[in-house]
Structure formats: structure tokens, C-alpha cells
Motif scaffolding. Structure first.
Motif, mmCIF file in Angstrom:
data_model
loop_
_atom_site.group_PDB
_atom_site.id
_atom_site.type_symbol
_atom_site.label_atom_id
_atom_site.label_comp_id
_atom_site.label_asym_id
_atom_site.label_seq_id
_atom_site.Cartn_x
_atom_site.Cartn_y
_atom_site.Cartn_z
ATOM 1 N N ASN A 49 0.989 -1.213 -0.005
ATOM 2 C CA ASN A 49 -0.212 -0.196 0.107
ATOM 3 C C ASN A 49 0.811 1.593 0.422
ATOM 4 O O ASN A 49 1.801 1.445 0.869
ATOM 5 N N PHE A 51 -0.330 3.901 -0.118
ATOM 6 C CA PHE A 51 -0.250 5.433 0.399
ATOM 7 C C PHE A 51 0.027 4.987 1.707
ATOM 8 O O PHE A 51 1.018 6.256 2.779
ATOM 9 N N SER A 52 -0.658 3.958 2.666
ATOM 10 C CA SER A 52 -0.023 3.960 4.141
ATOM 11 C C SER A 52 1.301 3.331 4.487
ATOM 12 O O SER A 52 1.165 3.431 5.640
ATOM 13 N N GLY A 53 1.916 2.847 3.732
ATOM 14 C CA GLY A 53 3.405 2.317 4.046
ATOM 15 C C GLY A 53 2.855 1.090 4.518
ATOM 16 O O GLY A 53 4.115 0.431 4.497
ATOM 17 N N GLU A 54 2.075 -0.368 4.496
ATOM 18 C CA GLU A 54 2.049 -0.864 4.552
ATOM 19 C C GLU A 54 2.073 -1.949 3.492
ATOM 20 O O GLU A 54 1.952 -2.028 2.275
ATOM 21 N N SER A 292 11.093 9.161 4.185
ATOM 22 C CA SER A 292 10.288 9.070 3.114
ATOM 23 C C SER A 292 10.467 10.478 1.871
ATOM 24 O O SER A 292 9.106 11.014 1.608
ATOM 25 N N ASP A 327 13.995 1.488 1.884
ATOM 26 C CA ASP A 327 13.382 0.307 2.040
ATOM 27 C C ASP A 327 12.015 -0.243 0.744
ATOM 28 O O ASP A 327 12.102 0.650 -0.333
ATOM 29 N N VAL A 329 8.448 -0.456 0.672
ATOM 30 C CA VAL A 329 7.723 0.675 0.307
ATOM 31 C C VAL A 329 8.219 1.378 -0.259
ATOM 32 O O VAL A 329 7.482 2.453 -2.204
ATOM 33 N N GLU A 330 9.224 2.340 0.112
ATOM 34 C CA GLU A 330 9.587 3.666 -0.778
ATOM 35 C C GLU A 330 10.493 2.806 -1.856
ATOM 36 O O GLU A 330 10.001 4.528 -2.864
ATOM 37 N N ARG A 333 7.804 2.600 -3.948
ATOM 38 C CA ARG A 333 6.216 4.234 -3.992
ATOM 39 C C ARG A 333 7.569 4.907 -5.627
ATOM 40 O O ARG A 333 6.906 5.689 -5.961
ATOM 41 N N ASN A 338 5.076 8.163 -6.653
ATOM 42 C CA ASN A 338 5.894 9.121 -6.941
ATOM 43 C C ASN A 338 6.120 9.837 -8.261
ATOM 44 O O ASN A 338 6.387 11.209 -7.892
#
Lengths: 613, 613
Positions: A49, A51-54, A292, A327, A329-330, A333, A338
Motif C-alpha cells: 500500500n 499510501f499507508s506504507g503497509e 520518506s 525500504d 515500500v519506498e 513508491r 511518486n
């Protein structure tokens, strides 16, 4: 919705990210509310996700080209009831991530047409690219940009473009097939599929408020257009000055320190792993510990087809970023939300209700092997294979341009290949472009003593030297120049090519004029590309589309490129990609000395040099 | 550039975020490169970097309205040399943060005109608001929206607006001064300063694909306009359905669970602390542990002027978020870059080269006291005081509308204030709106037995009951309705007002008709506002601008509001803001029963009720 192998892909011309029609929007709402079934349910996945980073187990309901809902699959007790989906795919525990977006790429560098490029990158999970059709623009002007836009439509991926800003790269020092100023930029910014202004390479022009850059940047700012940068280093004054000048991003950073300076200054860092330079790992290292940063994306810039086949495309960039410690998630993104935010691409870059259903299923964060690729809700690739047929473009313009011969060489003749000397016989000093080594495009200026025979420079007994000639190959332009290069490692024969950044004139390196004439004739015969001649040996690689791209598929082209490179290595050229060596000899933005169709150039001082000092 | 107290603020009309002109851009580049001095240097500050997520010592160079450079002040050894600035401010170690952006506010709720609103929020660090002129649109239609846009220009802050989407709120159940459909939305989306579609309050209409919502949403999607949401709860189907319907954001979440569901679904959560509800702390709690969600902003929605004076504006929201444990960088991002990205506001939301120099200096992360406020590079406030003079608008339209009387009550007469009964004398059952308590706008339906005298309902001996009447006060509409309300706590007298959400008809609660007539006459005399009459006692609060806003400054208005509230409390009304009690009695989206100009409404079933069952 699941497509069987070979089904043709075809829908309305993609000039923007797909928008739901009124009836599609109604059906989406109905499906989200559980009033009608979804077309496709992908379950048993772990959603990344953005948005939430999960990262958590989830199920994804798809209607038409869009995500209708995403259910958190953990909390089954309060899971809402939905009617059974029309079709269903078990994700097998794979990661579900948004389709990858490449923030900066020149499709021309793959030597593939937009459709053939799509065929090779889609199975890697690249569902959107933001291209800079800078190369073809230098050959064909706005027609070339329109060709790339049109050829990039009706594909099971998005190919958006930015409007080339520096055509030619350095107008005072070279001539290409076009000359873009404010009017051309204004026209291009109105073309459907254009997201803004492409890399502003003339960064020195920006920093000194040059007239050409000013008229283009002032127009772009007036129109609130996105402006892509092209910047070097981390000098704080130059970084601030360049950002104040207008550009927002840069893909040329090579160190972590540079990237950190840029992120802090609000510039988006398009971290790049291309066939020429791999910068992602260093950049990731430099940004370690930041909270982030949103202004980080990944891109490929220039990748050869063989590298895409062997290493991958955005999936390869992601593997590099993850291995460097970014990371997860990053990292995701940086290839999705991004990039979508950077270019204002609504409904892209996430797996969420109302978003376009561009989704990759990936085995895990270690291998990062893309197992299945969905574009606009359709399964378009799986296990590395394309699952839809990409039809040949039906557009007349696309077909016309693909077969148009862009190699105009009325100015070519054998007698122009010799260098007239200021004396008739004897010895003379001459300025020479010296290649530093086979791994770089960097050069230095040297002065050599050479023999003069019958009023011309002679290279007899000088296998360390080669002739070099640049012939303008664009219609109505008869510029040419000739000089000498050392350490090019071509002891015999001649190498000619029309891929010659960024003006893409004919570049010719030769040990003797007889082979040179044959090499040029071969390039003309094949409508552009590369030809190597050594006595009876003749090897060529046809790139007839604007003299830059092949019409062959990657599978057909890659062996030809490899065969050409092998022949050149046998002939003495030691670079990893010998053809690219020729391709940078006329690029007057690379230190320290190059030769354009107008003459020998000191690229640091941006002035012409006389051949004889 | 530093302005002395009282200097008039005036520049080109702000319809977009300020863009550098070509000459400004040149000067910015020159200043960033160190070729010319900056206008203003702010040094000795700790920069909150919304890009990198860091907080570090810095110096900020400003040219015209823009940031030319930001120097990292730590590494002095390689600090580039710059010519001395034209002027200089020592930040005294303060935090430098971007000017605050309020993601959702109704200026009308402050009862202040846009200029007077600016005067009170700027010293609190709010330099940009995204407003929804929904209230005035219900009174004056598109003219009201244009008035707010025009009155919001030439101010030392940005007041952008969204186009009201639900005018009236529930078209079948009430009449306001306008009726917006697709055509009105299309016109408004073209107005300079409009950023998209304002809160789509009719969320049930979205979920059931109602014709009115469909025509507005389909238009907005076609035009790629931003769509602001207005949604309740965390039902997964409704959340997905609403997002599929088009809206992107919501400011109505009240729990952490709701906010987490929304962030995961990609909806932007505009966390709100208004005068009616404080939701930020709960929302921050619900998002704990997430990795930097970008879809979080803070907003004030509706704030009374007294609360802005006493508690603050966005600074107060930030203090709440920080106290609730939100990471300071994330808190600052939620009032700057997140909001700027949400609305596509380029050059806003960060302190970085090329960005508009909207900067607050704040003492520390605990007090979060805004010490100095810079707007477009000009110091506009310090120590809670405005440092520039905000001139009265020179626009004819603004001045005309400010003094226009919008209270049309040709339909009013004393005999209409009595309730005709189905019998002449005796006792009858009647439906009554029962206020649950003084702290809420919620009501329930009850049935009471009342006396009938001479064919009309009599309240003699029933101090627990009040008459309630709604008179449409908009030109050319003569609707009115009358009924009963219990637990309003007005044992005697009459209260009349033109602030009556969202149609802003005249609402009237009364114990006897004589006082009611005088209260209505007083409201007409003052051109809108609130009037209370009890025998000889008469107290009024004039809100002559559309019957919603005063022309007084906050300093002048707040004591009048307080005095009015005090009088109402003395009269028996126990609510914190007694005037607001009247203001929600006609709002047919609040449970369970309300009364509009068209009659008694069951707001759950969205149907009219007969007064006599």
C-alpha cells in the motif's frame, strides 16, 4: 477479462490515463457497493500500500479498467459480502504492486519502435513510461515527436512523452534536422500525450539565462507545464540557480551526496540505471535515513535491448534499489505514486478504488520476479511472456514514417574525406580528439605531428590515429567536417553510423577512404544504421526508422546487434558497446573535445577550434 | 523588503499561485548564482525540510516573492560565498516552516468577509486557504462564488476556492437561492481561482448514482477536476463506492479507524478541528505507525471568530496534532506539501529554490507560537499582529455585493405564524422536532398532544414547546412552513436568523407571534443576521453580507457575538453557541427530523412528514 494468449489488444487511443465514462463510473460504484459482481477478483495477494506504507494480505476487485475495491483480507470477520466475481485469479501469496512507471526513458536508445519496446518491457512489469523523444526530434522535428506519440498509442501500456527542449543540443555548435524554439515548444505542449517539457540539457544556458532557454522556460512557466531537468553535480549555487530557472527534476546524479543535496532542495531525483551508468545504488546510499522523501523516482534513461532481455527493465532498477537497502515500500513508491504525482498522472501509481488497474504480481522482495502483469484490468503478461497480441499500427503516419528514408547525404563525396593541410608536403601540427579509454565517452585534446602528402594529411604508419568525419545527413543541409581521433582502436577499415548524439548526423571513423566510401554507401542503402567495412568484409545493422530504430522485434534485433558488436571487437574496438563509441563522438556537451558537422569543438569553452593550431 | 507596520499590501490580482515573470526568473537565477544580492536573507533558523524529512540549521535567500536559495548552515566550510543581502532578518533560532495551507474552510462560518478573515488568520501563519463558498452560493448563486473569489484577491494570503457541488444540499426537500447542475458547475470550473469541485455532500446520491450527482461528477472527471469529498463512516463498500464515484478526499472523519480505512484506500484525510468538532487527535491516533502517509492534511472547516482569536487557526490544528503524537515533520507536511500536492498548487508548500516565499518562523515544537509570517517574501505579520495594511477592496462588484440586501420576505405576515389545525377547538396530535440536547444538532421525532383554539394550535401552558417557522428568503420564492420544536429552551420571546444551513432561509423559533413579528422585522432592518426579541428587549447581530457575514473586523464583531450569545443564554438557551442551534434546525442532512421551507422532513428517509399524523 482474463485474456488468452494471443488475443489482440485494441481500444480507444490512449492520450491520457484512462478515465471512466459515465456508464463505467456507474458500474464501478455498483460493483464497489456489491450490487453487481466485479469482472475480475485477484485474491491471495499481499498488497504493497503506497499510501499507508503497509504490506498486508488483500483481495482486489476489478471492473473494466479500474480497481473497484481492495479488501483487507486479514479481518475476515467483518469482510463485506460481495457477489461472486465473473472471473478469479489466485495470486498464490504474491506481492501486488502498482504497475511500474519509468520516469525518464528514450525509447530510441532501445533501437526498437514503440510497439516493439512495449513487447519487451511489459512482461517486466513496466506499464507506463514517460519518454523523451529527443533523438527522433533531432532527426524529424515535431513530426518525429508526433510519430512516437502515435506509435505509442493503442498499446497495452502507457507511453507518454515530454516535449524535447534542446534541439539541437547546442545550437551554435551543431546542426540537426530541427531547431526548436518557443513556437515549436508551444505547438508540442498542445499535443495529446505530452506531459511537459523534456530534459533541459542546456543547463549552462539556464544558469546564464541564455535567450533560447529563456524563451522556452518562460513559456513553460507561463503555461504551468512540468519541466524536466538535466543537471550535473552538487554545487549549491548551480543547484539553486537551475531550480530557480524552472526545471523540477534530474536523472544525471551519480553520487549519494549529489542526490541528497537535490532532495533537500526539492528537486525530484530520477535515480537511473541505464546501459551506460548505474547510479541507483549510490543514490539510495546517499538518501539513507531520510523520512520518506517523495521526490525520488527510478528510471532507465537509455537501455539496450539486450540488457532489457538479460537484466530487465524497471524490475531490474527495483532489484538494485532493494539490494542497496531502500525500504521496500519506498522503492515501490519510487516507481509508482511518486512518479505519478510528479507528472500529475491521476488514477495511476496505486492499487486503490477508482485507480486504473495497472497491477504487477511479484514473487517476493528478494528475487522480485514479476509473475503477472495487468494493464487496465487486463492480464497482459505472465511468466515473462506477453499474453496479448500487439498489432501493427493502423496509422498511416506511423507506417509512412517507419519506412521513410531520413539519410540525406547529397554533400558526401570521397574527396571530402581527406584533410587538406596548410602545406603541400612535410610535417604539420594538428589538433586530435583523444579518447581517454574504451569505457567512457570522455575525450581530451592533444596536438600531434602528422605527415602531409600532396596537400593532405596522411595517416600512413600511424595506426594509433583515425580519420573522423561528420556529415550532416538532414535534408537541405550540406555541412560536413573532418578531423583526427586517437585511441579509437580502429587500426583498419571504416565505421559509419547515423546514431550520433544528439544531432544524429552521419559519423564516420576510418583508417582509409576506400573503406569509408563503402561504409557510407552501405548506411545509405540500409536507410540508416551502422556499417563496418574492412576490405572485403562488410557488416551492417539497419536502423531504418529515422536512422535510429529497427523495425525488427527485440528477439530478431538483439542477435544482429550482438553480431555487429562482435565484428567490431574483432576489428580492434574494445568498448563494451563499440557502436556507442561512435555515437558520442559528435556530442558537444561531453568533455573535453568533440567534432560536429560544423567543426572541432572545445566542449568546455563551447567554442570551435581550428584543426591546425 | 521588510515592511514597516501599516504599509499597504497591493499587487496583481492573485488568481493562481504567483509565477515568476521572465525578468523575475532571470533575477532569481542571478541571485541563486550569487551574481546579484538577494532582497532578504533570513538566517539563524532551523529549517523543517518537507522533502527530506529533516530539521537542520539553514539560511534562506529571498528575491521578490520567491525563495532563491536555502543554505544548509551547518557545513560552513564549504558554504558558497554570496554578496551581502539587501536586508536581513535574524531568525533567533526559530523553526522555519512553510506557510500553512488550510485544506478545507468555509470563510462564511467566521462571519467575516474574506478581507477580515485574512486579517485574523494571517498572524496565525495561515497563508493559503482552499475555501468552499457553499454558504454564499446557496444565497447568491454563482455571483456569490465570484464575490468570494474577487474579495479574496489582492490580499497578503491566497484564498482559492472550490466550486460548490450541492446547492441546495437536498434539492427535493428544500429551496435555496440557487440550483446548481452541470451547466453551473461547468461555468464555475472555468473561473480563475477555482481549483476543482467542492465537498460532494450528497454522498448518498453518489452511492446510488443519482442524476444530479452523476451529471456533476461525470463533468468533473471529464475535465480532470479535483473533487473534494464529504463522507461518513468506514463501511468498506461505501468507502470504495464513494471513491469510485469520483471524490478524492474527506474532512468528516471522527475516529482513527475511519481515517485509517480511508488512508489505505487512497482517500486524502483532511483532519479537522472546527468550532463544532475536534477530530485531529483521534485521527492522528488512528494513523500511528504508518510510514509517512501523504494523504493527510489538516483543516478548520468552520471556526467562529472568537475561537480563531482565542485558540488560533492552523497553528492550533498543528498544536493539537503534535500533542497527539504526530511526528513534527509529518505534521508540517500535512499543512504544506501534502495539501499543495492534493490541489496541484505548484510552488507552494515548501521552502526551496523557486518556491513562493510563504514562510513562518515558529518558536519551537512545543508552544508552536508563530512569531513571524512571510507571504510572497514580504513580512506580513509578527508577534500575532498584522504588519501590512489590507485595503478595502476596490472592486465595484465586491462593494456592491457587500451592501446588497439579500433578505426578501414578501411572503411574511403575522397570520402565517400560527399553525392551522384540522379541528376548530379541542386537542390534537402533532409531530414535533425534539432537540436531543444543547450540545448537538441531532433531533428526534415525537408526537405531542396540543390544544387547539379557534382553529389554530395553541402553546398556552406549554413552555416546553416552541413554534418554528422557515420562510424562504430568496428572491421570487414564497415557500414557508411552520411547526413545533421541543427542548429548544426558549420559554419566552422569539429568535430569528438568516444563517440557517445550507439554504440560509429565515429560521424563526418563537413562543409568541408578537415577538416573532418584531424579530423578523429587525432581521429585515439589519439586512440579515440574528435578532432576539422578548417583550421590550431587542438584541440583534447584523450579518448584512448575504445574510451570513458582517462587515466588521474580528475585533469589532467578536464582542457583538459574545453579547448576543450572553443575551440568549440569559433567555434560557443553554447551548455553547446558541445562535448555531437555530442555524441547524433546517438542515435536512442531519438526523432525524428537521423542517425546511417546504415542510417537516424525515431526514433519514428523506421524505416529508405531515404535521398532523
Amino acid at each position: 477479462m482474463v485474456q488468452s494468449h494471443g488475443l489482440a489488444y485494441s481500444r480507444t487511443r490512449q492520450v491520457t490515463v484512462r478515465k471512466p465514462t459515465p456508464s463505467e463510473r456507474h458500474r464501478l460504484v455498483d460493483a464497489a457497493m456489491g450490487r453487481v459482481p466485479v469482472d475480475l477478483l485477484i485474491d491471495n495477494v499481499r498488497l504493497v500500500n503506497v499510501f499507508s506504507g503497509e504490506i498486508y494480505p488483500a483481495e482486489i476487485g476489478i471492473v473494466g479498467g479500474f480497481v473497484a475495491y481492495v479488501l483487507d483480507g486479514v479481518t475476515t470477520e467483518d469482510k463485506p459480502a460481495y457477489p461472486a466475481a465473473q472471473s478469479h485469479i489466485d495470486g498464490g501469496g504474491a506481492l501486488a504492486v502498482p504497475g511500474f512507471i519509468d520516469s525518464h526513458v528514450h525509447i530510441e536508445s532501445s533501437m526498437l519502435t514503440p510497439a516493439n519496446f512495449a513487447r519487451i518491457v511489459i512482461p517486466r512489469g513496466t506499464t507506463t513510461v514517460v519518454t523523451d523523444p529527443h533523438e527522433i526530434a533531432n532527426v524529424m522535428g515535431i513530426r518525429g515527436v508526433e510519430f512516437m506519440l502515435e506509435a505509442g498509442r493503442n498499446l497495452p501500456m502507457y507511453q507518454f512523452a515530454l516535449a524535447p527542449s534542446c534541439v539541437p543540443a547546442v545550437p551554435e555548435l551543431e546542426s540537426s534536422g530541427a531547431d526548436f524554439g518557443r513556437d515549436e515548444m508551444a505547438r508540442m505542449l498542445k499535443l495529446p500525450g505530452i506531459l511537459g517539457v523534456a530534459e533541459v540539457m542546456d543547463y549552462k544556458g539556464v544558469l546564464k539565462n541564455s535567450p533560447r532557454m529563456s524563451e522556452i522556460l518562460d513559456l513553460a512557466i507561463e503555461e504551468e507545464a512540468f519541466i524536466q531537468g538535466h543537471f550535473f553535480g552538487d554545487d549549491p549555487r548551480e543547484l539553486a540557480g537551475y531550480l530557480c530557472g524552472g526545471p523540477h527534476s534530474n536523472h544525471e546524479f551519480m553520487t549519494g551526496k549529489e542526490a541528497l543535496s537535490a532532495v533537500r532542495a526539492g528537486m525530484t531525483v530520477d535515480a537511473r540505471d541505464s546501459s551506460f551508468t548505474r547510479d541507483i545504488a549510490a543514490i539510495v546510499g546517499g538518501l539513507e535515513g531520510l523520512k520518506s522523501p517523495r521526490n525520488l523516482t527510478l528510471c532507465t534513461d537509455d537501455r539496450h535491448p539486450g540488457e532489457i532481455r538479460d537484466a530487465g527493465h524497471m524490475d531490474d532498477c527495483l532489484r538494485t534499489a532493494l539490494a542497496a537497502g531502500l525500504d521496500p515500500v519506498e522503492a515501490i513508491r519510487a516507481v509508482s505514486i511518486n512518479t505519478a504525482v510528479l507528472y500529475g498522472l491521476k488514477r495511476l501509481g496505486a492499487i486503490a478504488p477508482g485507480y486504473v488497474a495497472n497491477i504487477n504480481l511479484v514473487d517476493n522482495l528478494e528475487n522480485f520476479d514479476v509473475q503477472q502483469v495487468f494493464f487496465e484490468g487486463m492480464r497482459v503478461a505472465g511468466s515473462g511472456q506477453l499474453h496479448v497480441e500487439i498489432k501493427t499500427a493502423e496509422s498511416t503516419r506511423v507506417n509512412t514514417i517507419e519506412i521513410e528514408n531520413t539519410v540525406y547525404l547529397e554533400n558526401f563525396s570521397e574527396d571530402r574525406l581527406l584533410i587538406p593541410a596548410p602545406i603541400d608536403e612535410g610535417e604539420v601540427d594538428i589538433r586530435v580528439i583523444r579518447h581517454l579509454n574504451e569505457q567512457t565517452a570522455l575525450t581530451e585534446l592533444t596536438v600531434e605531428k602528422v605527415q602531409v602528402r600532396g596537400g593532405h594529411v596522411s595517416l600512413d604508419g600511424r595506426p594509433d590515429l583515425n580519420y573522423i568525419a561528420i556529415f550532416n545527413r538532414h535534408k537541405g543541409n550540406s555541412n560536413f567536417s573532418v578531423g583526427l581521433v586517437s585511441n579509437f582502436q580502429l587500426p583498419d577499415g571504416a565505421l559509419a553510423g547515423t546514431v550520433s548524439h544528439d544531432s544524429h548526423n552521419l559519423a564516420l571513423v576510418y583508417a582509409n577512404t576506400r573503406d569509408a566510401v563503402r561504409a557510407v554507401n552501405e548506411v545509405m542503402r540500409i536507410g540508416g544504421g551502422t556499417a563496418f567495412v574492412r576490405g572485403d568484409e562488410l557488416k551492417s545493422l539497419a536502423l531504418p526508422v529515422a536512422g535510429l530504430m529497427s523495425r525488427l522485434s527485440a528477439e530478431q534485433l538483439i542477435p544482429e546487434v550482438e553480431s555487429m558488436n562482435k565484428a567490431l571487437k574483432m576489428a580492434g574496438l574494445q568498448a563494451d558497446h563499440p557502436v556507442m563509441h561512435l555515437a558520442t563522438i559528435a556530442l558537444p556537451v561531453i568533455p573535453s573535445v568533440k567534432i560536429t558537422d560544423q567543426g572541432l569543438v572545445d566542449t568546455e569553452k563551447q567554442v570551435f577550434l581550428d584543426l591546425f593550431p
